[in-house]
Design an enzyme around this catalytic site. Structure first.
Site, PDB file in Angstrom:
ATOM      1  N   GLU A  53       0.826  -1.211   0.000  1.00 12.41           N
ATOM      2  CA  GLU A  53       0.000   0.000   0.000  1.00 12.41           C
ATOM      3  C   GLU A  53       0.858   1.258   0.000  1.00 12.41           C
ATOM      4  O   GLU A  53       1.831   1.352   0.738  1.00 12.41           O
ATOM      5  CB  GLU A  53      -0.902  -0.011   1.235  1.00 12.41           C
ATOM      6  CG  GLU A  53      -2.299   0.485   0.961  1.00 12.41           C
ATOM      7  CD  GLU A  53      -3.046  -0.447   0.022  1.00 12.41           C
ATOM      8  OE1 GLU A  53      -3.193  -0.100  -1.170  1.00 12.41           O
ATOM      9  OE2 GLU A  53      -3.488  -1.506   0.469  1.00 12.41           O
ATOM     10  N   HIS A  54       0.453   2.204  -0.840  1.00 10.21           N
ATOM     11  CA  HIS A  54       1.177   3.463  -1.030  1.00 10.21           C
ATOM     12  C   HIS A  54       2.602   3.203  -1.533  1.00 10.21           C
ATOM     13  O   HIS A  54       3.524   3.977  -1.265  1.00 10.21           O
ATOM     14  CB  HIS A  54       1.193   4.293   0.254  1.00 10.21           C
ATOM     15  CG  HIS A  54      -0.150   4.878   0.600  1.00 10.21           C
ATOM     16  ND1 HIS A  54      -0.585   6.075   0.081  1.00 10.21           N
ATOM     17  CD2 HIS A  54      -1.153   4.417   1.372  1.00 10.21           C
ATOM     18  CE1 HIS A  54      -1.802   6.331   0.547  1.00 10.21           C
ATOM     19  NE2 HIS A  54      -2.168   5.332   1.323  1.00 10.21           N
ATOM     20  N   ASP A  56       2.895   2.212  -4.985  1.00 14.80           N
ATOM     21  CA  ASP A  56       2.877   2.332  -6.446  1.00 14.80           C
ATOM     22  C   ASP A  56       3.517   3.621  -6.929  1.00 14.80           C
ATOM     23  O   ASP A  56       4.321   3.618  -7.863  1.00 14.80           O
ATOM     24  CB  ASP A  56       1.466   2.157  -7.019  1.00 14.80           C
ATOM     25  CG  ASP A  56       0.406   3.042  -6.382  1.00 14.80           C
ATOM     26  OD1 ASP A  56       0.724   3.772  -5.413  1.00 14.80           O
ATOM     27  OD2 ASP A  56      -0.752   2.994  -6.851  1.00 14.80           O
ATOM     28  N   SER A  87     -25.490   8.094 -14.827  1.00 11.36           N
ATOM     29  CA  SER A  87     -25.128   7.050 -13.871  1.00 11.36           C
ATOM     30  C   SER A  87     -26.341   6.668 -13.041  1.00 11.36           C
ATOM     31  O   SER A  87     -27.106   7.542 -12.602  1.00 11.36           O
ATOM     32  CB  SER A  87     -24.014   7.535 -12.941  1.00 11.36           C
ATOM     33  OG  SER A  87     -23.827   6.637 -11.861  1.00 11.36           O
ATOM     34  N   LEU A 144     -12.153   0.357  -2.910  1.00  4.88           N
ATOM     35  CA  LEU A 144     -12.042  -0.827  -3.760  1.00  4.88           C
ATOM     36  C   LEU A 144     -11.920  -0.442  -5.228  1.00  4.88           C
ATOM     37  O   LEU A 144     -12.255  -1.210  -6.124  1.00  4.88           O
ATOM     38  CB  LEU A 144     -13.251  -1.744  -3.544  1.00  4.88           C
ATOM     39  CG  LEU A 144     -13.451  -2.226  -2.103  1.00  4.88           C
ATOM     40  CD1 LEU A 144     -14.718  -3.068  -1.996  1.00  4.88           C
ATOM     41  CD2 LEU A 144     -12.241  -3.013  -1.616  1.00  4.88           C
ATOM     42  N   ASP A 196      -4.272   0.641  -9.151  1.00  7.47           N
ATOM     43  CA  ASP A 196      -5.695   0.356  -9.317  1.00  7.47           C
ATOM     44  C   ASP A 196      -6.045   0.079 -10.778  1.00  7.47           C
ATOM     45  O   ASP A 196      -6.760  -0.874 -11.101  1.00  7.47           O
ATOM     46  CB  ASP A 196      -6.527   1.528  -8.813  1.00  7.47           C
ATOM     47  CG  ASP A 196      -6.347   1.787  -7.336  1.00  7.47           C
ATOM     48  OD1 ASP A 196      -5.746   0.940  -6.646  1.00  7.47           O
ATOM     49  OD2 ASP A 196      -6.797   2.850  -6.866  1.00  7.47           O
ATOM     50  N   TYR A 246      -4.131  12.310   0.714  1.00 12.37           N
ATOM     51  CA  TYR A 246      -3.373  11.388  -0.140  1.00 12.37           C
ATOM     52  C   TYR A 246      -2.258  12.141  -0.856  1.00 12.37           C
ATOM     53  O   TYR A 246      -1.102  11.698  -0.880  1.00 12.37           O
ATOM     54  CB  TYR A 246      -4.323  10.733  -1.145  1.00 12.37           C
ATOM     55  CG  TYR A 246      -3.734   9.590  -1.945  1.00 12.37           C
ATOM     56  CD1 TYR A 246      -4.078   8.272  -1.653  1.00 12.37           C
ATOM     57  CD2 TYR A 246      -2.861   9.820  -2.998  1.00 12.37           C
ATOM     58  CE1 TYR A 246      -3.561   7.216  -2.391  1.00 12.37           C
ATOM     59  CE2 TYR A 246      -2.333   8.767  -3.742  1.00 12.37           C
ATOM     60  CZ  TYR A 246      -2.686   7.476  -3.434  1.00 12.37           C
ATOM     61  OH  TYR A 246      -2.165   6.443  -4.172  1.00 12.37           O
TER      62      TYR A 246
END
Length: 409
Positions: A53-54, A56, A87, A144, A196, A246
């Site tokens: 995680e974190h 990439d 949507s 997700l 992702d 982030y």
């Protein structure tokens, strides 16, 4: 806090849709909105990151799987440059002129889709306007990769309808994934890495995606943990990756790499003597800010944990894999500071209920936790998490299970 005599509510389960159901939903929405049949329907999966995680955006390693929960898109091309989107999760029609799309020019959920077309144009492809209807069973805001699933569903659709020839092999899907990353970073304004999009476009049914973010290379590793199953816990805590937190973590890592004189923190780890401990100690000696030291320590140790998790996966040593999941969460909580109480309680309750390992997954600040649990115990572990949430006065979480699923198609 609830009374000890008050029973906790039953867990809420989020099933994946059957492919025919997802396609029918978006076809119906498209026809009702645009009074025409779509040219095609396409879908792309969300993802769970098992570990890494974190890493990439630091050139590191990640180990995601695509999940069975997907976003569907019904798509038709236009003869002009107009973009019209609807949507099932929103209201009204989102519109823009593709010729006017540029960083900072569009807002809202449609920016993720308009950004994909913009990025493909930037790479030299000719892309006209289009109409799209989308619907999804990927839980929104759950960490997700609902945004990557949205981007990838259109990317594979445009590739098919325009005959770009990129979706037929992994080399072409690297190009599509890069376009989706640019869409998210430059048009939607979320400073995420590329894990992702790689998972959504480059995964393989039944396999985990061992992703090297330094050169975008992948290895497909069978993911069918014998005697175990993967439980996903949607904390339903508020979750957003474009609120500055982030981006702040990414900026700190970029500045640390510059101070260390390397392109990425992965380069520092690979060049260091004494393995990960030597790399951390050497970085501590150069960096003067304690926050930067802790952020770098997480990244370096997380890359190392991901390497070791890959080895444990290949060996079928799920006990060792679970220990690494636990250590990953601790690092994300203490050094990277991206967990929230709901994530921590979910992890602690799952471990207490018998999970081999548990950790937050995704960017953090809300979203989901995952737990590797003995086969057949997901329901019991979910009951324990729901009870722990009730004891802490949190809103009820939701749950899903998934095998490793296939990519955008």
């Amino acid at each position: 806090m609830t009374s000890p005599t008050t029973p906790a509510p039953a867990p809420v389960w989020l099933p994946a849709w059957e492919a025919a159901d997802g396609a029918a939903r978006v076809r119906a929405l498209f026809t009702a909105t645009f009074d025409a049949e779509p040219a095609g329907t396409f879908s792309a999966p969300g993802r769970v990151n098992l570990i890494g995680e974190h890493t990439d955006y630091n050139g590191g390693l990640a180990l995601p799987i695509a999940i069975e929960h997907r976003t569907w898109a019904a798509v038709s091309l236009r003869e002009d440059s107009r973009v019209r989107l609807v949507s099932a999760q929103g209201q009204g029609v989102w519109e823009c002129d593709l010729d006017e799309v540029a960083p900072g020019t569009v807002q809202g959920w449609g920016a993720y889709l308009a950004g994909v077309a913009w990025a493909l144009r930037q790479s030299g492809r000719t892309v006209p306007g289009f109409e799209v209807a989308v619907d999804s069973c990927v839980p929104f805001g759950a960490g997700l990769s609902s945004s990557a699933a949205l981007e990838a569903s259109l990317a594979i659709g445009l590739d098919s309808l325009l005959g770009l020839g990129l979706g037929g092999d992994d080399e072409g899907r690297v190009v599509l994934a890069a376009a989706c990353v640019r869409a998210e970073n430059e048009i939607a304004g979320a400073a995420t890495g590329g894990m992702d999009q790689a998972a959504s476009l480059r995964a393989r049914d039944g396999f985990a995606l061992a992703l090297d973010c330094l050169d975008s290379s992948v290895h497909h590793e069978p993911f069918a943990p014998e005697g175990c199953e993967l439980l996903v816990i949607d904390t339903r805590a508020p979750h957003s990756l474009n609120d500055g937190q982030y981006a702040s973590r990414r900026a700190t890592c970029d500045a640390a790499a510059e101070a260390l004189g390397v392109p990425t923190l992965r380069h520092w780890l690979d060049a260091a003597e004494g393995g990960v401990d030597g790399a951390v100690a050497a970085a501590d000696a150069v960096l003067t800010d304690d926050v930067a030291r802790r952020r770098v320590r997480h990244v370096l140790t997380e890359i190392d944990r991901t390497r070791r998790a890959h080895v444990a996966m290949r060996a079928g040593d799920w006990g060792a894999f679970g220990v690494l999941m636990d250590a990953s969460h601790t690092s994300l909580r203490d050094d990277y500071e991206v967990t929230v109480p709901e994530l921590d309680v979910a992890v602690e309750a799952a471990r207490a209920a018998g999970a081999l390992g548990a950790r937050m997954t995704g960017g953090g600040f809300g979203g989901s936790s995952i737990a590797l649990v003995p086969a057949g115990t997901s329901a019991a572990v979910a009951d324990a998490v729901v009870a722990a949430y009730a004891d802490h006065g949190f809103g009820a979480p939701a749950f899903l299970t998934s095998r490793a699923a296939g990519p955008a198609a």
